[in-house]
Design a protein around this motif. Structure first.
Motif, PDB file in Angstrom:
ATOM      1  N   MET A   1       0.625  -0.942   0.187  1.00 15.78           N
ATOM      2  CA  MET A   1       0.063   0.083  -0.331  1.00 15.78           C
ATOM      3  C   MET A   1       1.295   0.900  -0.116  1.00 15.78           C
ATOM      4  O   MET A   1       0.739   2.348  -0.854  1.00 15.78           O
TER       5      MET A   1
ATOM      6  N   TRP B   1       2.594   1.766  -3.963  1.00 16.74           N
ATOM      7  CA  TRP B   1       1.596   2.344  -4.934  1.00 16.74           C
ATOM      8  C   TRP B   1       1.065   3.107  -4.439  1.00 16.74           C
ATOM      9  O   TRP B   1       1.067   4.180  -5.264  1.00 16.74           O
ATOM     10  N   LEU B   2       0.303   4.282  -3.021  1.00 17.11           N
ATOM     11  CA  LEU B   2       0.327   5.487  -2.883  1.00 17.11           C
ATOM     12  C   LEU B   2       1.236   6.997  -3.001  1.00 17.11           C
ATOM     13  O   LEU B   2       1.373   7.180  -3.120  1.00 17.11           O
TER      14      LEU B   2
ATOM     15  N   LEU C   1       2.149   6.407  -7.279  1.00 20.94           N
ATOM     16  CA  LEU C   1       0.838   7.239  -7.152  1.00 20.94           C
ATOM     17  C   LEU C   1       0.843   8.552  -7.306  1.00 20.94           C
ATOM     18  O   LEU C   1       0.350   9.930  -7.725  1.00 20.94           O
ATOM     19  N   SER C   2       1.057   8.889  -5.683  1.00 21.13           N
ATOM     20  CA  SER C   2       1.197  10.585  -5.125  1.00 21.13           C
ATOM     21  C   SER C   2       2.584  11.165  -6.332  1.00 21.13           C
ATOM     22  O   SER C   2       2.530  12.814  -6.705  1.00 21.13           O
TER      23      SER C   2
ATOM     24  N   THR D   1       1.249  14.378   1.138  1.00 20.39           N
ATOM     25  CA  THR D   1       0.770  12.885   1.009  1.00 20.39           C
ATOM     26  C   THR D   1       2.209  12.378   0.611  1.00 20.39           C
ATOM     27  O   THR D   1       2.830  11.913   1.193  1.00 20.39           O
TER      28      THR D   1
ATOM     29  N   LEU E   1       3.971   9.994   3.570  1.00 21.80           N
ATOM     30  CA  LEU E   1       3.888   8.849   3.260  1.00 21.80           C
ATOM     31  C   LEU E   1       5.617   8.359   3.477  1.00 21.80           C
ATOM     32  O   LEU E   1       5.951   6.990   3.446  1.00 21.80           O
TER      33      LEU E   1
ATOM     34  N   LEU F   1      -4.570   3.834   4.041  1.00 22.71           N
ATOM     35  CA  LEU F   1      -5.082   4.219   3.000  1.00 22.71           C
ATOM     36  C   LEU F   1      -6.762   5.644   3.299  1.00 22.71           C
ATOM     37  O   LEU F   1      -6.409   6.964   2.839  1.00 22.71           O
TER      38      LEU F   1
ATOM     39  N   VAL G   1      -4.929   8.658   4.185  1.00 29.63           N
ATOM     40  CA  VAL G   1      -4.660   9.711   3.148  1.00 29.63           C
ATOM     41  C   VAL G   1      -5.954   9.829   2.333  1.00 29.63           C
ATOM     42  O   VAL G   1      -6.081  10.780   1.955  1.00 29.63           O
ATOM     43  N   LEU G   2      -6.781   9.106   1.693  1.00 33.39           N
ATOM     44  CA  LEU G   2      -7.795   9.912   1.540  1.00 33.39           C
ATOM     45  C   LEU G   2      -8.864  10.708   2.390  1.00 33.39           C
ATOM     46  O   LEU G   2      -9.238  11.560   2.172  1.00 33.39           O
TER      47      LEU G   2
ATOM     48  N   TRP H   1      -6.838  13.971   1.829  1.00 30.10           N
ATOM     49  CA  TRP H   1      -6.919  14.423   0.765  1.00 30.10           C
ATOM     50  C   TRP H   1      -8.820  15.214   0.818  1.00 30.10           C
ATOM     51  O   TRP H   1      -8.766  16.502  -0.217  1.00 30.10           O
TER      52      TRP H   1
END
Length: 223
Positions: free
Chosen positions: A8, A11-12, A15-16, A39, A43, A188, A191-192, A195
Motif C-alpha cells: 500500500m 503504490w500510494l 501514485l502521489s 502526501t 508517506l 489508505l 490518505v483519502l 485528500w
C-alpha cells in the motif's frame, strides 16, 4: 509474501509522485500538486516507521544489508565471471534506497518553493532546485521500472506481480507471515481523509496570485 502495508505504501507513493509530477505546471493544478506533495512526505514518514517496526523484508536494516554488498559486486565486474544475479538484486535495492532518499529534499524544496522562502532570486532558485530533485526522482523511477521490465523479460516472469498480489510463485520462506491488511486499509483511509480535507478546506488559487499569496491565504483561513 510481501505484506499489504508495504504494498500500500509503495503504490500510494508511486501514485502521489506521478500525480505531483504531472501537475507541476500551471496554477490550475496547484492544489492537487501541493496535496500530493504533502502526501508523499507523509508517506515517507510512514515508510520509515514501517522500516523500523515492520516485517524483516520491509526493514531499512534489510535494505542496508543488501546494499553493503554493492562495493564487492562492483569489484567483481573486473573479473571474467561477475555475479549478475546478485547485481540484479543490488540494483533493485539501490533504486529503492535512492527513491526514499530523494523524497525528503524533493518535498522540502517543494514546500520552500511553494511558500516562496527568500523571495525574488531565492524563490527562483528554490523552484529550480525543486525541479532538479523532481527530474532526478523521475530518472530513478524510470530506471527502476526499466530494471523490472528487463528482469521480467530475462526471467520470463512478471517481477512486478509480487508488489500487486503480495506473493511469489514457487516454494520458499514466508518473509511476512502476517499480511497486516487492517493497517494497510488504515493507511489508505488516512490518505483519502487528508485528500478530502485538503479539497474542502484549502482555498482555490486566484488567477495571477503567487504561491506565497495562496499560502498566506491558507494560513489566514486557518486562523
Amino acid at each position: 509474501m510481501t505484506d499489504a502495508t508495504t504494498r500500500m505504501l509503495h503504490w500510494l507513493m508511486a501514485l502521489s509522485f506521478t500525480g505531483a509530477y504531472l501537475t507541476a505546471e500551471g496554477e490550475h493544478w496547484r492544489l492537487v500538486h501541493v496535496t500530493l506533495g504533502y502526501t508523499l512526505g507523509g508517506l515517507l514518514v510512514a515508510r520509515v516507521l514501517w522500516g523500523l517496526l515492520g516485517p524483516r523484508h520491509a526493514r531499512l536494516t534489510y535494505l542496508w544489508s543488501r546494499l553493503q554488498g554493492l562495493p564487492a559486486w562492483l569489484r567483481s565486474l573486473r573479473t571474467a565471471a561477475p555475479a549478475w544475479r546478485q547485481g540484479q538484486h543490488l540494483l533493485m535495492a539501490l533504486a529503492v534506497a535512492l527513491i526514499l532518499a530523494l523524497i525528503l529534499p524533493l518535498t522540502l524544496s517543494g514546500y520552500a518553493s511553494y511558500a516562496e522562502w527568500g523571495g525574488g532570486w531565492g524563490g527562483e532558485w528554490l523552484e529550480e532546485l525543486h525541479e532538479f530533485f523532481g527530474n532526478a526522482m523521475l530518472a530513478v523511477v524510470l530506471g527502476h521500472i526499466g530494471l523490472i521490465a528487463g528482469l521480467s523479460l530475462l526471467r520470463r516472469k512478471n517481477q512486478a506481480l509480487p508488489m500487486l498480489t503480495g506473493r511469489v510463485a514457487g516454494s520458499g520462506p514466508d518473509l511476512a507471515p502476517k499480511n497486516h491488511g487492517l493497517l494497510a486499509a488504515t493507511v489508505l483511509a488516512c490518505v483519502l481523509a487528508f485528500w478530502s480535507w485538503q479539497w474542502h478546506t484549502a482555498p482555490q488559487p486566484v488567477p495571477g496570485a503567487t504561491g506565497a499569496d495562496w499560502h498566506g491565504q491558507q494560513h489566514d483561513d486557518d486562523d
